[in-house]
Design an enzyme around this catalytic site. Sequence first.
Site, PDB file in Angstrom:
ATOM      1  CB  ALA A   1      -1.960 -14.819  12.195  1.00 36.03           C
ATOM      2  NE  ARG A   2      -0.234  -7.804  10.970  1.00 36.37           N
ATOM      3  CZ  ARG A   2       0.953  -7.198  10.964  1.00 36.37           C
ATOM      4  NH1 ARG A   2       1.702  -7.210  12.044  1.00 36.37           N
ATOM      5  NH2 ARG A   2       1.391  -6.576   9.879  1.00 36.37           N
TER       6      ARG A   2
ATOM      7  NE  ARG B   1       5.089  -9.445   0.869  1.00 35.62           N
ATOM      8  CZ  ARG B   1       3.845  -9.048   1.156  1.00 35.62           C
ATOM      9  NH1 ARG B   1       2.812  -9.824   0.827  1.00 35.62           N
ATOM     10  NH2 ARG B   1       3.631  -7.875   1.725  1.00 35.62           N
TER      11      ARG B   1
ATOM     12  CD  GLU C   1      -5.278  -5.262   2.533  1.00 34.59           C
ATOM     13  OE1 GLU C   1      -5.611  -5.428   3.720  1.00 34.59           O
ATOM     14  OE2 GLU C   1      -4.219  -5.701   2.043  1.00 34.59           O
TER      15      GLU C   1
HETATM   16  O1  0X9 Z   1       0.931  -7.080   1.932  1.00 33.19           O
HETATM   17  C1  0X9 Z   1       0.018  -7.894   1.755  1.00 33.19           C
HETATM   18  O2  0X9 Z   1       0.214  -9.107   1.692  1.00 33.19           O
HETATM   19  C2  0X9 Z   1      -1.423  -7.382   1.612  1.00 33.19           C
HETATM   20  N1  0X9 Z   1      -1.670  -6.338   2.565  1.00 33.19           N
HETATM   21  S1  0X9 Z   1      -1.777  -6.704   4.152  1.00 33.19           S
HETATM   22  O3  0X9 Z   1      -1.801  -5.460   4.897  1.00 33.19           O
HETATM   23  N2  0X9 Z   1      -3.150  -7.430   4.420  1.00 33.19           N
HETATM   24  O4  0X9 Z   1      -0.691  -7.543   4.525  1.00 33.19           O
HETATM   25  C3  0X9 Z   1      -1.625  -6.844   0.223  1.00 33.19           C
HETATM   26  C4  0X9 Z   1      -1.368  -7.812  -0.878  1.00 33.19           C
HETATM   27  C5  0X9 Z   1      -1.653  -7.224  -2.230  1.00 33.19           C
HETATM   28  N3  0X9 Z   1      -1.278  -8.121  -3.299  1.00 33.19           N
HETATM   29  C6  0X9 Z   1      -0.016  -8.285  -3.719  1.00 33.19           C
HETATM   30  N4  0X9 Z   1       0.970  -7.541  -3.342  1.00 33.19           N
HETATM   31  N5  0X9 Z   1       0.188  -9.250  -4.609  1.00 33.19           N
HETATM   32 ZN    ZN Z   2      -3.124  -9.383   4.966  1.00 31.81          ZN
END
Ligand code: 0X9
Ligand code: ZN
Length: 462
Positions: free
Chosen positions: A197-198, A265, A393
């Site tokens: 969201a952010r 996740r 990103e």
């Molecule tokens: O942590 C995340 O979900 C992503 N970074 S964020 O700062 N936008 O939250 C990165 C996700 C990278 N991909 C996986 N870990 N599968």
């Molecule tokens: Zn993210």
Amino acid sequence: MGFASAVFVLVVTVAAMVVGLPVDTFQPVSYSGWKVLEVRLGEAAETAASETPTVNLDEFDDTTSVNILSQNRRTGVAEVAVSPAALNDVTAHLTQHKVPFSTKLEDLGRKIQAVEPILRAEAELRGAVTFNRYMTYDEIEAYVVKLPQQHPTKVKVEMAGKSVEGRTIHLITVTDDVANKDILRKPSIFIDGGMHAREWVSPSTALGIVDNLLKTPDMTRNIEWRIIPVVNPDGYVMSWDKDRLWRKNKAKGRSIRCSGVDLNRNFGYEWGGTGSSSSQCSVVYRGPNAFSEPETQAVRDAVLREADRTKAYITFHSYGQMILHPWGYTSKATPANNMELKRVGNAMATAIQKQQRKRYDVGSAAEVLYAAAGGSDDWAAGVAKIPLSYTIELRDTGSGGFLLPTSQITPTITDAWVAMNTLAKEVMKVAVLREQHPDFPSRKVLRIPRPHRREISSLPHE
Ligand code: 0X9
Ligand code: ZN
């Protein structure tokens, strides 16, 4: 102290600081007096045993005291917002465990307030688009639903699903002669934005790509683009109205503050592993089971519907300027087409560097950032078998962070547009090869020799 232990001590501190009872209505969060600390876990990480698993700081944060904004395994730096009430405990603990830190921002609330008038001053757009400021969800929706009337031969808009709170998750298809796509069987590229969201520049960028596609016939002649600009509309609205740093969706939890699932996740490949949490209060709560959320189901179903034709999956996040490829769940394995993923990732980063003079780091998510299971990129590669799967990103590297100045929206869209041009060329190369060799495997990507020039990213040796 190793990286994992440094994280662990911070975690224990944070866990010990959890106070107060859950409240029933979500009071808007002002972040007044919250500081942003730059925590140098990396120096500790360098001395750690090489195979020490990276623990995601987010896993343990309780957003009422501490909110992890970013972390980068390669630089070893984490940015952490800390409430006034928790500040003494957190800094004392960091000092005690010799984890270096500095104050990056004295008052996060003041910074949020400072940008607020710019956001809300403008008149509401009714079906138009702007990249001079961030658009509200209502403005985005009004623009998206009008697109097919304005571009009847090129745009189709469908409902990919409905969010927890009942908002529509729109899927935009852009290609020449959109009505005929089933006959043409063009290769397809899937893009999503706004999963977190952010990360406001992410939906803006997804919409910026739509806007550019509509102005660039060369990009839509041979490729079909399928774009969900806002995967998490409830969270996006929440981050506008009540909590600028909200990340998750709005799934009901045991209390208002402990609600929401981290959609990145919740995808069903290696779901439940490292870097995801089983605690509802965590910002990286993985949900009760894979694909428990209507928002992740919407992405899953939309991708699977055309999985055979889909050659690339891109999910826009922010911030950090990174092009990340699978695997995200572990740094101890690599996908079968690892070389290809790196080569195309590097090609995108090189193009951005050349045209935009901005550096994007390239590498597997677990190596560059941290290991985190249940991400959409891993699922797209591991289950939907999409050969080229990336998390991008976007800008910046931290000074604006989630509060990226509005003047950066257009240049960020251009970064992504440059990357999409490069990606489209790669996808077409494979499509042409398949036309010439009909028995060419549909779900594999050819290995094309690496370019001889130096790559801009500092990739580890394969
Ligand atoms: O942590 C995340 O979900 C992503 N970074 S964020 O700062 N936008 O939250 C990165 C996700 C990278 N991909 C996986 N870990 N599968
Ligand atoms: Zn993210």
